[in-house]
Structures are given as structure tokens and as C-alpha cells.
Motif scaffolding. Structure first.
Motif, PDB file in Angstrom:
ATOM      1  N   ASP A 724      18.745  17.786  52.023  1.00 11.22           N
ATOM      2  CA  ASP A 724      18.918  17.804  53.490  1.00 11.22           C
ATOM      3  C   ASP A 724      19.521  19.129  53.950  1.00 11.22           C
ATOM      4  OD1 ASP A 724      17.892  15.286  53.610  1.00 11.22           O
ATOM      5  OD2 ASP A 724      19.863  14.270  53.667  1.00 11.22           O
ATOM      6  N   THR A 731      15.355  24.699  59.116  1.00 16.21           N
ATOM      7  CA  THR A 731      15.122  24.383  60.534  1.00 16.21           C
ATOM      8  C   THR A 731      15.857  25.364  61.427  1.00 16.21           C
ATOM      9  OG1 THR A 731      14.882  22.060  59.943  1.00 16.21           O
ATOM     10  CG2 THR A 731      15.310  22.569  62.258  1.00 16.21           C
ATOM     11  N   ARG A 767      19.161  17.073  64.861  1.00 13.87           N
ATOM     12  CA  ARG A 767      18.968  16.956  63.395  1.00 13.87           C
ATOM     13  C   ARG A 767      20.215  17.469  62.645  1.00 13.87           C
ATOM     14  NH1 ARG A 767      13.302  18.866  61.208  1.00 13.87           N
ATOM     15  NH2 ARG A 767      14.261  17.896  59.406  1.00 13.87           N
ATOM     16  N   ASP A 770      22.764  14.717  62.712  1.00 17.31           N
ATOM     17  CA  ASP A 770      22.437  13.655  61.732  1.00 17.31           C
ATOM     18  C   ASP A 770      22.786  14.091  60.294  1.00 17.31           C
ATOM     19  OD1 ASP A 770      21.534  12.195  63.861  1.00 17.31           O
ATOM     20  OD2 ASP A 770      19.389  12.688  63.547  1.00 17.31           O
ATOM     21  N   THR A 771      22.550  15.332  60.013  1.00 15.50           N
ATOM     22  CA  THR A 771      22.857  15.835  58.647  1.00 15.50           C
ATOM     23  C   THR A 771      24.354  15.807  58.400  1.00 15.50           C
ATOM     24  OG1 THR A 771      20.933  17.241  58.705  1.00 15.50           O
ATOM     25  CG2 THR A 771      22.597  17.773  57.063  1.00 15.50           C
TER      26      THR A 771
END
Length: 784
Positions: A724, A731, A767, A770-771
Motif C-alpha cells: 500500500d 499515486t 486514498r 485510507d492508507t
């Protein structure tokens, strides 16, 4: 029966009887019993042996070693006289150099006349059927061995016409001795019995060491047969004590008649004791394969610790055997040591008594037997170099323990044994006190061997004739009538003088005088001591030989053959010391004292221990004044000389000791019960601890399994987190690229692209959040 063949002196008691019907082997419990059996068998063949003149042929031969033999072969040596086999050595294997050592002694007596001695070397062939083949042989004329007074030692080649032949190293002597009827030695025996002190004092400084050894040995054997050996040893020991008054450290450490006599006496009466005490430990020492060398200059340092430990164990074993050997200690030696101790106490030197006993028992008997067991009959084999060194070290430690001393700077490598010496010094002192104590609680063993008295008197007569041939006339004059007696015996004529039965040798202080002998003219008035078969023909012999001791009675009593007197117990000796005028021995008719002056006779006791062997004891000399049976009958039976009160006190003392022993046993039983209860509690506690340990081990296994599962889950979470993170980084980079690309677009499209950029930024931030949540969750799991 043709002949009795005996094994060598240092072999087990085995004999072979040869007869027309074949040969038979007999084994005995000891060498003493073997000697008595052989003597009794000879008496059956020659019942009047002591009553007639005879020739005795004796061969004393040492077979030491052989050389120039075939290496690694088993061989032995046979001894033959005029072709007849009489003895053989043990079988031993030759070394790589072709040499073999036996070191065996053969003392062959009562031999027939012979002309030559043959020695044969025989080799044993290995195989399913072992065969013996004679390697070589040689013959030695008997005249060569009889021509010298001292034993001749040299190498004898087995052949003379070859350059390299086997050779034997021998030392031997052959002698033919003329033995007169025993009655003709009567005055000679009387002189030796009553005047041995004057004889020893006169000859002490005129004899060589070899002559002292032969004279002392002959005197000991003769006086043992006549019952005066103990008094002889006691007197010599006291004389030695007085002679070294200011030099106490030299007592029994020089070559004197006293030291030679005590050596011979201990070998004579102490053989069974030595065998019972040291035979097992000597066999154990011979079985050791490794050396016990403790000198750092003679062994590797890596083996020093093990060798020291082994030597300590061996010394402990040897001393324990000696310390527990009191039950087999000779009663005669105990009485001699007790008398020495009493004489030292009278002189105010009680401490020297222990040194006197230690010097005689250990320095001259036990320790030499440990160092050279084959010379004392403990084993037939001569030790190898490693075993010999071990025996020397053990004897050195035991001798220091007997001296109550420790190792010093002279033998610093033995200083590690000082702890052993200090720990056992008290036990050694107790042992020396026990063997020199007059207590009758210990059942000592009695001497049971037989002695050919006539032969020993003839040997001593021959020895004294040689000594007197070189003795000064003034010394011979002081020993009269001994020179006259020796001259008469040499000519075979009756002795023209009678011996004065003086008390000079028996006056050592208090106590009644000891029994003496009867002159020849009064021999017929008294009965012999014990009836026997060997001297019943003496009256007949006297009728043929006119000059011998005419009897005043028309019909003389039968005179009996003599051997050693019954051993006198310690209780009898102490009874004699405590005797009064009421215990004076009477004549056979009970009407008065025995003729012959002031000497009084104390009552005798029976021997204390059981007799060794299975044969009866030998009778005493025929000219003793009275018999034990007559004395016992005159006093109302055995035990009359001792008051009943003494037995009552002894019984009370024994009962007190028994009560004390029972109380100690009860306390020991209670202590054992308490220890058993404590042991049971400890066993139960051990069971509980074992159950708890098993439970803890199970819990540990479960914890380890759970830890393994958590570890695997953590590894999976870390792997997912890494993936991740990599995606997030990718990203973010893409978002930055899009932002930069968006700002570069045209103005007409600026609004549209700005909206797309904001949207992309929102997605990227979401994102990222969330990580981070997943990362916190992983850290929480790791901490758990």
C-alpha cells in the motif's frame, strides 16, 4: 609311595604323591597344612625316624631367569635328580628379546642320594592339543653344589659346543646332613633352651650378616619346637631396647641377631596371617594394567592426577585390609609384642614400645611382603616393572603411616599423600595397640606347623662347629659346656657333662620361672608329655646302644617323639604372672614339687584360637618335666588356676557391653525410621514438583504456538502495508505530474482542467487517509 613332590615355596599349597599305581595331586588350605601332611606321610613310611641315625639330603635352588630363547613362546623349567622329576616352574611367555624371568625358589628336603641335577627347558606348542617339547637340557654335578657353604649363583649354559645357546641363571646349594637319634641331642637342646642369652651375646660381634641369619633362623625353629621361642624373642627385643637406649631411631634397623630372629619368627608363625591379609590386595595390584607413577619426572603430566587418585585408593584398600586383620593375627606374635610393651612401660618408655612393634611388624614383615610378594609366598609370579613400581609406592606410604610421619622435601612428589597419612594415623595407632594388648577378647590364631627337631639340631650343630673353628678361645671358654657338647656330637659319643639348668634366661622381673629339662639320669622317672607313635622304639635302641643314659628302673617308660609344643595362650601367660604358691606345679604323684631346685611351674592354659588345618598338633619334647595333663589333673582340671571371680567379672563386663550394644542398636533403628519417614516426604514433594513442572511445560508450549501465529499474521500485515505504501507513493507522484500538466494547459481550457485537477487531488487525499488508517491498524496489531 615312591616320593612326595612339593611345589615351589612361593606357589599355592599343592603336592603330588607318586606311587606304583600312578600319581595323585593334593591341595591344602595353607602351606602350613601341606607341610604337616607331608611330614605325617613320611612318618607313616618311617615311624622310627627320630630314633635312628640317618642322612638328610637337602637341595635349595633358586631358578631366576633364562635367556637366548625363542621369542614369544611359552616355556617352563623342569628339575630332575638322576632323571627323576621333582619340581617344575610355572609356565611363562618369553619376551621379544627371548628372555623369561621366574624368580622361583625350591626347597626340597628328605631327598634320596643323587649324583647330578638336570634342568630341562620345555616349550609348550599352541594348538587344540598342546604339546611340550624339550628345547635343551644340562646337568650339574651335585658335588659342585655341595662344595660351597654359601649358595652359588651364576649363569649356566645349556650346551657347550654351540656359540649361541640358551642359558639359565641359578643359585643353589646341596647339603647332606648326618642326623643322630634325638636323645643324643638332649644336652645340646637343654643348653640352647637355658643359655641362649649367653650364646647370642658372645657371638653377636663375631658373626657376619649371613651367619647371623642362619644362626637366628635355626635357634627360632628349635626353640619354637621346645616351647621357648616366645621367651627367646622377648629377651632379644629387651636386649635390643637396652642396647639402643640413647639411639631409639635405630631399633630393629641393623643386622643383629635380634632383627634376624624376629624376621624368621614372623615368617614362621605369620605365614597364614600374611596370606589372609594381603593375598587379595596383591592380586588386585597385579591385575592393574596402568602404572601408578606419581613422580612428575617419570610420567606424563596429563596422567598425574589419575595416577595420584589411583594410588590413594590402593593405599586405602591395603590399610583397611591390615586394620581389619586382627582376627587372624598370630597369637604368638601378640604375646611377644605385649611383653615388649610391658617392658617398655616398666622402663618408663611407653612411647618406644609402639615404635618397637611398628619397626618389627611393618618395617620387617608387612611392607617387605608388599614390595616383594613372590618372596613371601603371596603370588608365584614376579611382578613386571610397572607393577613393581606400584608395589614400592604403596609400601612406602604404608611404612610412613606405620612410622606416623609425613612426606617432606626429600620426596616432595609424595606430599599429596600427607592428607591420607594424617587422616589414618589414629587408626594405625589403634591397630598397633590392639596387636600388642593382653586383652583376651580378640580370638588370635595359633601356630600349627611341624618342625623336624632332630634335623634342626643337626643343622645348628654343623653351623656352630664352623663358627667355633674361628672363635677365640676365651669366648669358647665363656660358653662352656657348649664346646664339649659340640665335640661329643661330632664324634657321635655320649655327652660327658650335664647342663646346668640355671634360671639366667628367665629372670626378667617378676613371675615364676618357666619349666626346664630333666638330666639324662632322671629321664626314666617321668612320663612323656603326649603319647605318639614315632619314639616308642627308643628303649629298644638304648638296649643296643649301651652308653646312652641308663635308667634306674628295670623297665623304662617309653620316650616319645617330639615336635613343637602346644601354643601357650595369652590367658595362660597372665595367669602365670598372677600365680601364687598355691599354683605351684606338683609331681605326677602330687606329693611335692618337681626335683631340680627352686623353679616353680605355673599352670598352663589351652590355646585360644582354633587350630589351623585339619591335622592334630605335634607333641612336645620328651624331656619336659611334666605334662599339661598332669598339671591339669593336679589342680583339679583346666581353669583351676584362674579364680572364678575373674570369670564373673568378665561375664559382667560382657553383659554391660551387650546392653550398651543393644541400646546403640535401638537408637540406630529409631534414626533409620526417622530417615525413612523423611525420605518418604521427600519422594512425595518430588512427585508434586514433577507434576507442576509438566504443567508449566504445557503452558509454555501453548504460548509458543500462539506467538508463532501472531508472528505469521504480523508478517502478512507488514507485507500488505509495504504494498500500500508503494501504491501511495506512486499515486502521489502521478498526482503531482497531473497538477504540473494541468497548469500548462491553454486558457480556454483552464477552467475545465482546473476542475479535473481538484477532483484528482481530492481522490488522492482520500486514498492517502485510507492508507494511514490501515497503517495505524497494523501498528496496533503489532503492539498487541
Amino acid at each position: 609311595m615312591d616320593w612326595l613332590r612339593a611345589c615351589p615355596a612361593n606357589c599355592p599349597p599343592l603336592s603330588q604323591v607318586l606311587s606304583a599305581g600312578g600319581h595323585h595331586y593334593f591341595t591344602c588350605a595353607s602351606a602350613v597344612e601341606r607341610t604337616r601332611w607331608m611330614e605325617d606321610l613320611r612318618r607313616v613310611v618311617q615311624p622310627s625316624k627320630d630314633n635312628c641315625e640317618r642322612m638328610e639330603h637337602i637341595l635349595s635352588l633358586w631358578v631366576y631367569e633364562a635367556r637366548d630363547l625363542t621369542p614369544r613362546k611359552s616355556c617352563f623349567c623342569e628339575l630332575r635328580l638322576d632323571g627323576a622329576l621333582y619340581a617344575r616352574t610355572t609356565t611363562k611367555q618369553t619376551s621379544s628379546a627371548g628372555a623369561v624371568f621366574w624368580g622361583e625358589h625350591f626347597d626340597l628336603r628328605s631327598l634320596p642320594p643323587a649324583l647330578q641335577l638336570q634342568l630341562c627347558l620345555v616349550q609348550e606348542e599352541e594348538g587344540q592339543r598342546p604339546k611340550c617339547s624339550t628345547i635343551s637340557s644340562m646337568a650339574i654335578p651335585i658335588s659342585d653344589l655341595a662344595a660351597v657353604r654359601q649358595p652359588l649363583e651364576k649363569w649356566y649354559p645349556m650346551a657347550r659346543d654351540k656359540p649361541t645357546v640358551p642359558a639359565l641363571r641359578l643359585r643353589g646349594r646341596y647339603c647332606s646332613i648326618r642326623v643322630l637319634p634325638i636323645v643324643q641331642y638332649k644336652e645340646f637342646a637343654e643348653y640352647l633352651t637355658f643359655h641362649y642369652r649367653e650364646l647370642c651375646a658372645t657371638l653377636e660381634h663375631s658373626l657376619s650378616a649371613r651367619d647371623k641369619e642362619e644362626l637366628a633362623g635355626a635357634l627360632v625353629r628349635i626353640l619354637q619346637s621346645t616351647g621357648k621361642a616366645k621367651a627367646f624373642l622377648i629377651d632379644l627385643g629387651v636386649a635390643e631396647l637396652d642396647r639402643f637406649d640413647e639411639r631409639e631411631a635405630l631399633i630393629f634397623r641393623e643386622n643383629t641377631l635380634a632383627t634376624k630372629a624376629i624376621d624368621e619368627y614372623m615368617k614362621l608363625v605369620g605365614g597364614p596371617y600374611l596370606l589372609a591379609t594381603l593375598s587379595d590386595v596383591v592380586a588386585h595390584l597385579y591385575s592393574l594394567k596402568n602404572s601408578c607413577e606419581v613422580d612428575p619426572s617419570k610420567c606424563a603430566l596429563s596422567d598425574l592426577a589419575d595416577n595420584r587418585h589411583t594410588l590413594q585408593q590402593l593405599c586405602e584398600e591395603v590399610f583397611q585390609k591390615i586394620d581389619r586383620s586382627t582376627h587372624s593375627f598370630p597369637a604368638e606374635l601378640n604375646e611377644v609384642f605385649t611383653a615388649w610393651q610391658e617392658e617398655c612401660q616398666v622402663r618408663g618408655k611407653a612411647g618406644i614400645g609402639q615404635r618397637l612393634i611398628s619397626a618389627s611388624l611393618f618395617l620387617r614383615f608387612l611392607c617387605p611382603a608388599i614390595m616383594s610378594p613372590s618372596l613371601f609366598g603371596l603370588t608365584p609370579e614376579y611382578p613386571n616393572d610397572a607393577t613393581s613400581r606400584t608395589l614400592i609406592l604403596v609400601a612406602k606410604v604404608i611404612q610412613n603411616l606405620a612410622n606416623l610421619t609425613t612426606f617432606g622435601e626429600k620426596e616432595a612428589y609424595m606430599s599429596f599423600m600427607n592428607s591420607f597419612l594424617e587422616r589414618n594415623s589414629g587408626a594405625m595407632t589403634t591397630f598397633l595397640n590392639r596387636v600388642s594388648s593382653p586383652s583376651i577378647a580378640i580370638p588370635f590364631a595359633n601356630y600349627g606347623d611341624s618342625i623336624d627337631l632332630a634335623l634342626e639340631l643337626s643343622i645348628l650343630h654343623s653351623l656352630l662347629c664352623d663358627i667355633f673353628s674361628n672363635l677365640e678361645e676365651c669366648a669358647q671358654g665363656r660358653l662352656e659346656p657348649l664346646p664339649t657338647i659340640l665335640c661329643a656330637l661330632q664324634k657321635g659319643m655320649p655327652v660327658p657333662v650335664s647342663v646346668q639348668l640355671g634360671p639366667s634366661t628367665d629372670q626378667r622381673g617378676t613371675g615364676p620361672q618357666k619349666p626346664g629339662f630333666v638330666p639324662p639320669r632322671e629321664l626314666g622317672k617321668h612320663s612323656p608329655l603326649i603319647k605318639s607313635q614315632s619314639m616308642n622304639n627308643i628303649p629298644k635302641v638304648r638296649s643296643k646302644e649301651e652308653p646312652l643314659a641308663p635308667s634306674p628302673h628295670p623297665k623304662a617308660n617309653k620316650v616319645q617323639r617330639t615336635q613343637s609344643v602346644p601354643t601357650q595362650s595369652k590367658a595362660a601367660r597372665h595367669t602365670r604372672k598372677l600365680g601364687s604358691a598355691e599354683h605351684v606345679a606338683k609331681g605326677r604323684d602330687g606329693r611335692g614339687p618337681w626335683p631340680g631346685g627352686n623353679s616353680s611351674l605355673a599352670s598352663r592354659g589351652h590355646p585360644k584360637g582354633p587350630l589351623t588345618g585339619s591335622l592334630p598338633r605335634k607333641p612336645t619334647v620328651p624331656w619336659l618335666r611334666h605334662s599339661e595333663e598332669a598339671a591339669a589333673a593336679a589342680h583339679g582340671g583346666f581353669g583351676a588356676g584362674q579364680p572364678l571371680e575373674q570369670y564373673g567379672r568378665q561375664m559382667e563386663e560382657i553383659q554391660r557391653e551387650l546392653t550398651s550394644a543393644k541400646e546403640k542398636q535401638r537408637l540406630c533403628d529409631e534414626h533409620v525410621e526417622r530417615l525413612a519417614a523423611q525420605n518418604q516426604e521427600l519422594l512425595e514433594e518430588q512427585a508434586r514438583l514433577r507434576e507442576r513442572a509438566e504443567m508449566l511445560c504445557k503452558r509454555l508450549e501453548d504460548t509458543e504456538s500462539c506467538f508463532a501465529q501472531l508472528n505469521s499474521r504480523l508478517s502478512a500485515v507488514e507485507s500488505s502495508w509495504k504494498k500500500d505504501r508503494e501504491k501511495l507513493q506512486s499515486t502521489e507522484e502521478r498526482a503531482k505530474d497531473l497538477v504540473r500538466a494541468g497548469w500548462a494547459c491553454k486558457p480556454d481550457k483552464e477552467g475545465k482542467k482546473r476542475g479535473n485537477g481538484e477532483l484528482l487531488w481530492s481522490v488522492t487525499l482520500q486514498r492517502f487517509r485510507d492508507t494511514r488508517v490501515e497503517r495505524r491498524e497494523s501498528e496496533r496489531i503489532w503492539k498487541c
